[in-house]
Design a protein around this motif. Structure first.
Motif, PDB file in Angstrom:
ATOM      1  N   PRO A   1       8.400  18.794   1.673  1.00 37.28           N
ATOM      2  CA  PRO A   1       9.021  17.161   0.810  1.00 37.28           C
ATOM      3  C   PRO A   1       9.422  17.212  -0.442  1.00 37.28           C
ATOM      4  N   SER A   2       9.302  19.136  -0.528  1.00 35.16           N
ATOM      5  CA  SER A   2      10.489  19.061  -2.100  1.00 35.16           C
ATOM      6  C   SER A   2      11.351  19.208  -1.743  1.00 35.16           C
ATOM      7  N   CYS A   3      12.326  19.281  -0.758  1.00 33.66           N
ATOM      8  CA  CYS A   3      14.140  18.892  -0.545  1.00 33.66           C
ATOM      9  C   CYS A   3      14.434  19.738  -1.565  1.00 33.66           C
ATOM     10  N   ASN A   4      14.476  20.769  -1.253  1.00 32.86           N
ATOM     11  CA  ASN A   4      14.804  22.705  -1.454  1.00 32.86           C
ATOM     12  C   ASN A   4      15.439  22.998  -0.669  1.00 32.86           C
ATOM     13  N   SER A   5      16.473  23.571  -1.154  1.00 32.09           N
ATOM     14  CA  SER A   5      18.382  23.129  -0.671  1.00 32.09           C
ATOM     15  C   SER A   5      18.128  24.886   0.001  1.00 32.09           C
TER      16      SER A   5
ATOM     17  N   LEU B   1      12.260  19.472   7.975  1.00 31.29           N
ATOM     18  CA  LEU B   1      14.217  19.528   8.131  1.00 31.29           C
ATOM     19  C   LEU B   1      14.950  18.715   8.015  1.00 31.29           C
ATOM     20  N   LEU B   2      15.599  18.566   6.732  1.00 28.07           N
ATOM     21  CA  LEU B   2      17.060  17.858   6.475  1.00 28.07           C
ATOM     22  C   LEU B   2      18.029  17.913   6.326  1.00 28.07           C
TER      23      LEU B   2
ATOM     24  N   GLY C   1       0.731  -0.742  -0.283  1.00 25.92           N
ATOM     25  CA  GLY C   1       0.050  -0.149   0.156  1.00 25.92           C
ATOM     26  C   GLY C   1       1.076   1.475  -0.646  1.00 25.92           C
ATOM     27  N   TRP C   2       2.398   1.362  -0.209  1.00 22.56           N
ATOM     28  CA  TRP C   2       3.224   2.196  -0.210  1.00 22.56           C
ATOM     29  C   TRP C   2       3.698   2.591  -1.492  1.00 22.56           C
ATOM     30  N   TRP C   3       3.808   3.055  -1.891  1.00 24.35           N
ATOM     31  CA  TRP C   3       4.172   3.623  -3.444  1.00 24.35           C
ATOM     32  C   TRP C   3       5.460   4.312  -3.604  1.00 24.35           C
ATOM     33  N   LEU C   4       5.452   4.302  -4.383  1.00 27.31           N
ATOM     34  CA  LEU C   4       6.979   5.600  -4.458  1.00 27.31           C
ATOM     35  C   LEU C   4       6.921   7.325  -5.190  1.00 27.31           C
ATOM     36  N   GLU C   5       6.732   7.552  -4.922  1.00 26.97           N
ATOM     37  CA  GLU C   5       6.282   9.510  -4.724  1.00 26.97           C
ATOM     38  C   GLU C   5       6.898  10.289  -5.808  1.00 26.97           C
ATOM     39  N   THR C   6       8.264  10.378  -5.303  1.00 29.74           N
ATOM     40  CA  THR C   6       9.229  10.785  -5.981  1.00 29.74           C
ATOM     41  C   THR C   6      10.697  10.874  -5.801  1.00 29.74           C
ATOM     42  N   ARG C   7      11.526  11.139  -6.171  1.00 24.96           N
ATOM     43  CA  ARG C   7      12.981  10.470  -6.171  1.00 24.96           C
ATOM     44  C   ARG C   7      14.202  11.867  -5.999  1.00 24.96           C
ATOM     45  N   HIS C   8      14.551  12.582  -5.035  1.00 26.94           N
ATOM     46  CA  HIS C   8      15.440  13.734  -5.098  1.00 26.94           C
ATOM     47  C   HIS C   8      16.421  12.997  -5.313  1.00 26.94           C
ATOM     48  N   TYR C   9      17.832  14.366  -5.980  1.00 31.09           N
ATOM     49  CA  TYR C   9      18.774  13.648  -6.046  1.00 31.09           C
ATOM     50  C   TYR C   9      20.061  15.078  -5.009  1.00 31.09           C
ATOM     51  N   PHE C  10      20.888  15.066  -4.736  1.00 28.41           N
ATOM     52  CA  PHE C  10      21.334  15.897  -3.755  1.00 28.41           C
ATOM     53  C   PHE C  10      22.795  16.568  -4.658  1.00 28.41           C
ATOM     54  N   HIS C  11      23.060  15.902  -5.935  1.00 26.91           N
ATOM     55  CA  HIS C  11      24.194  16.393  -6.294  1.00 26.91           C
ATOM     56  C   HIS C  11      25.361  16.877  -5.540  1.00 26.91           C
TER      57      HIS C  11
ATOM     58  N   GLY D   1      24.732  19.676   4.203  1.00 27.13           N
ATOM     59  CA  GLY D   1      23.347  19.982   3.104  1.00 27.13           C
ATOM     60  C   GLY D   1      22.243  19.954   4.041  1.00 27.13           C
ATOM     61  N   LEU D   2      21.282  21.714   4.104  1.00 26.89           N
ATOM     62  CA  LEU D   2      20.395  21.492   4.703  1.00 26.89           C
ATOM     63  C   LEU D   2      19.129  21.955   4.223  1.00 26.89           C
ATOM     64  N   TYR D   3      17.880  20.619   3.528  1.00 26.30           N
ATOM     65  CA  TYR D   3      16.893  20.974   3.145  1.00 26.30           C
ATOM     66  C   TYR D   3      15.384  21.070   3.429  1.00 26.30           C
TER      67      TYR D   3
END
Length: 624
Positions: free
Chosen positions: A177-181, A161-162, A136-146, A172-174
């Motif tokens: 869920p948008s993973c904006n730096s 915060l991540l 019942g869980w699905w992968l919504e999106t994948r972000h990369y930190f580069h 890095g501080l992100y």
């Protein structure tokens, strides 16, 4: 990790996860009760995270999967989240919002969403694409930190915060869920080993294992709250300041550090030496420290202006093992490792005054008589020699031993000399006529702790135990001794008995801590722990797999450790006040004190600490 309700805590053990009931504050016969053991992973579990309701938790493993477990048996659990391309180093579970996050070592953040629908028998969801085996869980999106390889990560759920630490020393501080730096910063030259976020989400703590660094960063104001760094290759020597408020240490990384004895913080570091610092000493005035190094120099550092104001060298390059300063702070003596000589300098002029020869082995220790101009030197040639550095160039007295002498020290009144030898004995000598007063048999007191490479029996292991550092108490009644075992002993000099001993560590990752060896860990190729294998995520980096070490090099920028560190004590020292003593161990600098009162820490202040409340507490008698 503790559950939000505080009733349980989860711990990973290899491929398994164990949940234990939190013990109460009352005394119990068996305070730790195992609630349940969870299996399912095929490799070591790297991270854990509880949901807010304390009924489910999430785990990430090196088998490239994350799993969601239920605290109590439930239908449909555990749920497996697959699709990662590297091992999972951090995870976060929020069942109320139906969101989960996983961070992998290849520098990716994966956002998982709960569908809210059930799977049919074939694994297909009604109105959704196939999500077999994800429960019942699905992968919504994948972000990369580069960035480079991610080494550690932490997620603060309240502020979304991540924080991710990378192998090149950048974090890095992100924003989730948008993973904006939000921002990135380089704080170290080595990889960041661990990261943590405080409860309010304002402070970020980072640790670097290779350099022994600890940073606390406030990300909103972009300032350091605390920045500390220890010795990256261990400590070799320590010494107390005359008033006992400061401690100086010298390490194998070539650094000299001065620590505050009350707060435990290092406030100055000198990096002038190019090789391992073997011995450090405070001047009697307390405003300078002197260090001897294997780079062939003896340096004096000013603690007022924080600079190297004296450099004492020899006509030919040599390596120094020991150091001594006379009570008047005018004469500096250093013993060598290769030429077996003792060099004597003037502190004021930095001129070489004399060279004392007579030993046939490395000079392991030097000590001045506190009341007379007599210098005692110990050597691996099984002798202790007494010198009158102001009158003659030859030794005035020689004290013979049955084994190599590792350390020598004077009693504060100068009437007795204590020497430690390789056979585990501590000899007490008369400081005036050189007669042997008594011997302390210390081998049986420090035996304990098996090494992985030990092939002898536990009973025969006592023959290899010895004390490499000894120190008299201020009153001269006690003798502090530490050596190549996990024990530090305190002896009564008059009765020649051990009055107390302290275990410096219980860390089983160090060699020589376990009391018994497991025969299943011994293979035909040697101990299992000493065989190189892909046991950690660091082996995934090509730079970490490459071996650039030179033959015979132990400590350098390109050297790598191939053996486990052993639990041992390199140096001990009593405080001049006699209320505490310190030891340089494999675990770091340890300070033991008789004073149980807590020290004042400005970081403990909050809004409730006001002058009015302070006066009220004094009236009520609430001191500490």
């Amino acid at each position: 990790e503790f559950s939000p309700c505080g009733k349980y805590f989860a711990a990973s053990h290899g491929k398994q996860i164990q949940v234990w009931a939190t013990p109460s504050l009352s005394r119990e016969f068996a305070p730790f009760v195992l609630h349940r053991t969870y299996t399912g992973h095929y490799d070591d579990v790297r991270c854990l995270d509880w949901a807010a309701d304390s009924q489910t938790f999430m785990s990430g493993s090196r088998d490239l999967t994350a799993r969601i477990y239920s605290l109590n048996p439930a239908v449909g659990y555990p749920k497996m989240l697959s699709g990662h391309r590297d091992c999972v180093i951090a995870c976060s579970l929020d069942t109320a919002a139906g969101t989960a996050y996983t961070v992998t070592r290849d520098g990716a953040l994966i956002v998982w969403k709960k569908t809210g629908q059930d799977e049919d028998e074939t694994g297909a969801l009604i109105g959704k694409k196939r999500v077999r085996d994800r429960g019942g869980w699905w992968l919504e999106t994948r972000h990369y930190f580069h960035q480079t390889k991610a080494q550690c990560a932490a997620i603060h759920k309240a502020s979304n915060l991540l924080v991710v630490g990378f192998s090149n020393g950048i974090f890095g501080l992100y924003e989730l869920p948008s993973c904006n730096s939000i921002h990135t910063l380089s704080i170290s030259t080595q990889k960041i080993s661990t990261v943590s976020i405080n409860k309010t989400g304002e402070w970020l703590a980072f640790g670097s294992a290779k350099l022994g660094q600890l940073f606390v960063w406030e990300w909103q104001s972009e300032t350091y709250v605390m920045k500390q760094q220890g010795h990256s290759h261990g400590m070799n020597s320590i010494d107390y300041s005359p008033n006992g408020s400061q401690i100086v240490t010298g390490g194998s990384d070539g650094k000299v550090k001065v620590w505050n004895g009350t707060t435990g913080f290092c406030f100055i570091t000198f990096v002038d030496h190019a090789a391992s610092v073997e011995t450090v000493k405070f001047l009697r005035s307390g405003n300078a420290v002197v260090s001897a190094s294997l780079d062939g120099s003896v340096r004096a550092f000013d603690l007022v202006r924080y600079r190297n104001f004296r450099t004492l060298v020899t006509p030919k390059p040599t390596q120094f093992l020991s150091l001594a300063i006379d009570p008047s702070d005018e004469i500096v003596c250093a013993g060598t490792q290769d030429t077996f000589e003792i060099f004597v300098w003037s502190m004021k002029t930095a001129r070489l005054l004399d060279v004392l020869a007579g030993h046939e082995g490395p000079v392991s220790s030097l000590e001045f008589n506190p009341l007379q101009p007599v210098l005692a030197s110990s050597s691996w040639d099984k002798t202790v020699k007494l010198w009158d550095v102001f009158e003659t160039k030859s030794a005035t007295m020689t004290l013979q031993h049955s084994s190599d002498v590792l350390a020598v020290t004077f009693r504060p009144d100068g009437k007795q000399i204590a020497s430690s030898s390789l056979d585990g004995h501590i000899s007490i000598w008369n400081g005036i006529d050189g007669n042997l007063v008594g011997t302390i048999e210390g081998r049986r007191d420090v035996v304990g702790g098996r090494k992985n490479s030990d092939k002898s029996t536990f009973a025969a292991q006592a023959s290899a135990c010895c004390f490499s550092s000894i120190s008299f108490s201020t009153d001269g009644e006690l003798l502090l001794a530490g050596g190549n075992t996990k024990w530090i002993c305190i002896y009564n000099v008059a009765k020649k008995v051990c009055v107390d001993k302290f275990q410096i560590t219980a860390n089983r990752s160090l060699d020589g801590v376990a009391e018994q060896l497991n025969s299943k860990n011994m293979t035909e190729a040697g101990p299992l722990v000493e065989i190189d294998h892909d046991s950690d995520a660091e082996l995934g980096d090509a730079a970490d797999r490459r071996d650039d070490s030179l033959p015979g090099v132990r400590f350098s920028a390109s050297a790598s450790r191939k053996s486990r560190a052993a639990a041992r004590t390199t140096c001990t020292a009593f405080s001049p006040a006699g209320r505490s003593w310190a030891a340089a161990t494999t675990e770091g600098l340890m300070v033991f004190s008789l004073d149980e009162a807590s020290s004042f820490d400005p970081l403990d202040l909050d809004l409730e600490v006001t002058p009015a409340n302070t006066l009220k507490a004094l009236d009520e008698g609430r001191l500490l």
